[in-house]
Scaffold this active site. Structure first.
Site, PDB file in Angstrom:
ATOM      1  N   LYS A 219      -2.608   6.935   1.004  1.00  0.00           N
ATOM      2  CA  LYS A 219      -2.312   7.267   2.403  1.00  0.00           C
ATOM      3  C   LYS A 219      -1.220   8.333   2.369  1.00  0.00           C
ATOM      4  O   LYS A 219      -0.027   8.043   2.499  1.00  0.00           O
ATOM      5  CB  LYS A 219      -1.895   6.002   3.163  1.00  0.00           C
ATOM      6  CG  LYS A 219      -2.021   6.154   4.664  1.00  0.00           C
ATOM      7  CD  LYS A 219      -2.070   4.815   5.368  1.00  0.00           C
ATOM      8  CE  LYS A 219      -1.955   4.953   6.868  1.00  0.00           C
ATOM      9  NZ  LYS A 219      -3.020   5.720   7.514  1.00  0.00           N
TER      10      LYS A 219
ATOM     11  N   ARG B 206       0.830  -1.211   0.000  1.00  0.00           N
ATOM     12  CA  ARG B 206       0.000   0.000   0.000  1.00  0.00           C
ATOM     13  C   ARG B 206       0.863   1.260   0.000  1.00  0.00           C
ATOM     14  O   ARG B 206       0.533   2.253  -0.656  1.00  0.00           O
ATOM     15  CB  ARG B 206      -0.964  -0.005   1.194  1.00  0.00           C
ATOM     16  CG  ARG B 206      -2.002   1.100   1.111  1.00  0.00           C
ATOM     17  CD  ARG B 206      -3.094   0.964   2.148  1.00  0.00           C
ATOM     18  NE  ARG B 206      -2.602   1.133   3.493  1.00  0.00           N
ATOM     19  CZ  ARG B 206      -3.328   0.944   4.592  1.00  0.00           C
ATOM     20  NH1 ARG B 206      -4.590   0.566   4.494  1.00  0.00           N
ATOM     21  NH2 ARG B 206      -2.815   1.122   5.793  1.00  0.00           N
TER      22      ARG B 206
ATOM     23  N   GLU C 162     -16.107   6.394   5.995  1.00  0.00           N
ATOM     24  CA  GLU C 162     -15.249   5.723   6.986  1.00  0.00           C
ATOM     25  C   GLU C 162     -15.110   6.618   8.200  1.00  0.00           C
ATOM     26  O   GLU C 162     -15.673   7.721   8.245  1.00  0.00           O
ATOM     27  CB  GLU C 162     -13.867   5.422   6.382  1.00  0.00           C
ATOM     28  CG  GLU C 162     -13.088   6.646   5.919  1.00  0.00           C
ATOM     29  CD  GLU C 162     -11.722   6.310   5.340  1.00  0.00           C
ATOM     30  OE1 GLU C 162     -11.142   5.274   5.685  1.00  0.00           O
ATOM     31  OE2 GLU C 162     -11.226   7.132   4.536  1.00  0.00           O
TER      32      GLU C 162
HETATM   33  N1  PMP Z   1      -9.101   4.835   7.075  1.00  0.00           N
HETATM   34  C1  PMP Z   1      -8.210   5.786   7.389  1.00  0.00           C
HETATM   35  C2  PMP Z   1      -8.496   7.182   6.972  1.00  0.00           C
HETATM   36  C3  PMP Z   1      -7.040   5.455   8.086  1.00  0.00           C
HETATM   37  O1  PMP Z   1      -6.151   6.415   8.394  1.00  0.00           O
HETATM   38  C4  PMP Z   1      -6.827   4.126   8.469  1.00  0.00           C
HETATM   39  C5  PMP Z   1      -5.594   3.759   9.245  1.00  0.00           C
HETATM   40  N2  PMP Z   1      -4.526   3.477   8.391  1.00  0.00           N
HETATM   41  C6  PMP Z   1      -7.784   3.169   8.124  1.00  0.00           C
HETATM   42  C7  PMP Z   1      -8.917   3.556   7.423  1.00  0.00           C
HETATM   43  C8  PMP Z   1      -7.613   1.725   8.464  1.00  0.00           C
HETATM   44  O2  PMP Z   1      -6.613   1.141   7.668  1.00  0.00           O
HETATM   45  P1  PMP Z   1      -5.735  -0.056   8.194  1.00  0.00           P
HETATM   46  O3  PMP Z   1      -6.666  -1.093   8.680  1.00  0.00           O
HETATM   47  O4  PMP Z   1      -4.961  -0.487   7.018  1.00  0.00           O
HETATM   48  O5  PMP Z   1      -4.888   0.489   9.276  1.00  0.00           O
END
Ligand code: PMP
Length: 298
Positions: free
Chosen positions: A152, A53, A185
């Protein structure tokens, strides 16, 4: 206690010396990418997925990370070893590097690579037992055709604004909608709803493709639950039997109130608790060993 060591462009430097210029475009413009990873019990959870990622985010912003994926993985493991960590939060950051005050990324000739590792406890403390209070925020999630939530990036202002609003409204977590009014989210986690024994989560066009989300879907399917990736509105959240959020920092956490409505009976639900337990199990027994020569390090 000695200072934490930070990986900085191939060297390990004490935290107080891990600094870059104010002309770094990461600082000036949020121009860069990062990851949030965790290690449990001496193993890094889903390291390959997080590395993929990170490189995908970099590709999307046309940033060449000056390390191969294997070199990045080794640098992460080395940083953990240097700090003698077993249970940790890991934050690789790749900024565009030092340029001038103009926007043009061509002025930044060398990306800066940092890896921060540190001891880390549960994000929400005892809220895992009672559940979080969430509020829908007026700030909409970045539109995929403006700044894709799949990237990200170091520009987390959208998420910070959501957090500010949640704080002001007395919520533990913010829930974003997208510009169409669909549930997107949380400020730092993905969202799931359970209704009549079936599980729902938004597709990942308008949110981050969470790695904990993917693990949770696998866990749920293994337990025999039907998981539907489909758009949801606020009504679907308000009337759900259970809601939970997932993320590397949050792990799986129940939401028991949204915008003043109790979710289900106002307590963490059965499915949510099963995911929390299964997630604990999976994180403690899987992952890339930090100390392969000494896997049962005490
Ligand atoms: N959405 C956002 C905006 C985030 O910052 C995160 C944390 N990385 C997640 C979802 C969850 O992603 P992950 O399970 O890969 O940590």
């Amino acid at each position: 206690m000695s200072e934490l060591l930070i990986y900085f462009n191939g060297e390990f430097v004490p935290k107080s010396q891990a600094t870059t210029s104010i002309y770094d475009h990461g600082f000036l413009y949020g121009d860069g990418v990062f990851e949030g990873i965790r290690a449990y019990n001496g193993r890094v959870f889903k390291l390959d997925e997080h590395i993929d990622r990170l490189y995908d985010s970099a590709k999307a912003i046309v940033l060449d990370i000056p390390l191969t994926k294997n070199e990045m993985k080794e640098a992460i493991l080395q940083t953990l070893r240097k700090n003698n960590l077993m249970d940790a939060y890991i934050r690789p950051i790749v900024s565009r590097g030092i340029g001038d005050l103009g926007l043009d990324p061509r002025k930044c000739t060398k990306p800066n690579v940092f890896i921060i590792t540190q001891q880390w406890d549960a994000l929400y403390g005892d809220l895992y037992e009672v559940g979080l209070t969430a509020v829908t925020v007026t700030t909409r999630r970045n539109a995929p055709d403006a700044l894709s939530p799949n990237i990200k990036s170091m520009n987390y202002l959208n998420n910070i604004l959501a957090k500010v609003e949640a704080n002001n409204k007395g919520g533990d977590e913010a829930i974003f909608l997208d510009n169409n009014g669909y549930v997107s989210e949380g400020s730092g986690d993905n969202i799931f709803a359970v209704n009549n024994g079936k599980v729902y989560t938004p597709p990942t066009i308008n949110n981050l493709k969470g790695i904990t989300r993917a693990v949770s879907i696998e866990i749920l399917k293994d337990m025999g639950y039907e998981v539907n990736e489909q758009h949801m509105g606020l009504f679907d959240l308000y009337t759900a039997d259970e809601i939970f959020v997932t993320g590397t920092a949050a792990e799986a956490a129940p939401i028991t109130q949204i915008d003043g409505r109790s979710i289900g009976d106002g307590k963490p639900g059965k499915v949510t608790n099963k995911v929390i337990e299964a997630f604990k199990e999976v994180t403690r027994n899987n992952g890339t060993p930090i100390y392969p020569e000494n896997e049962v390090k005490v």
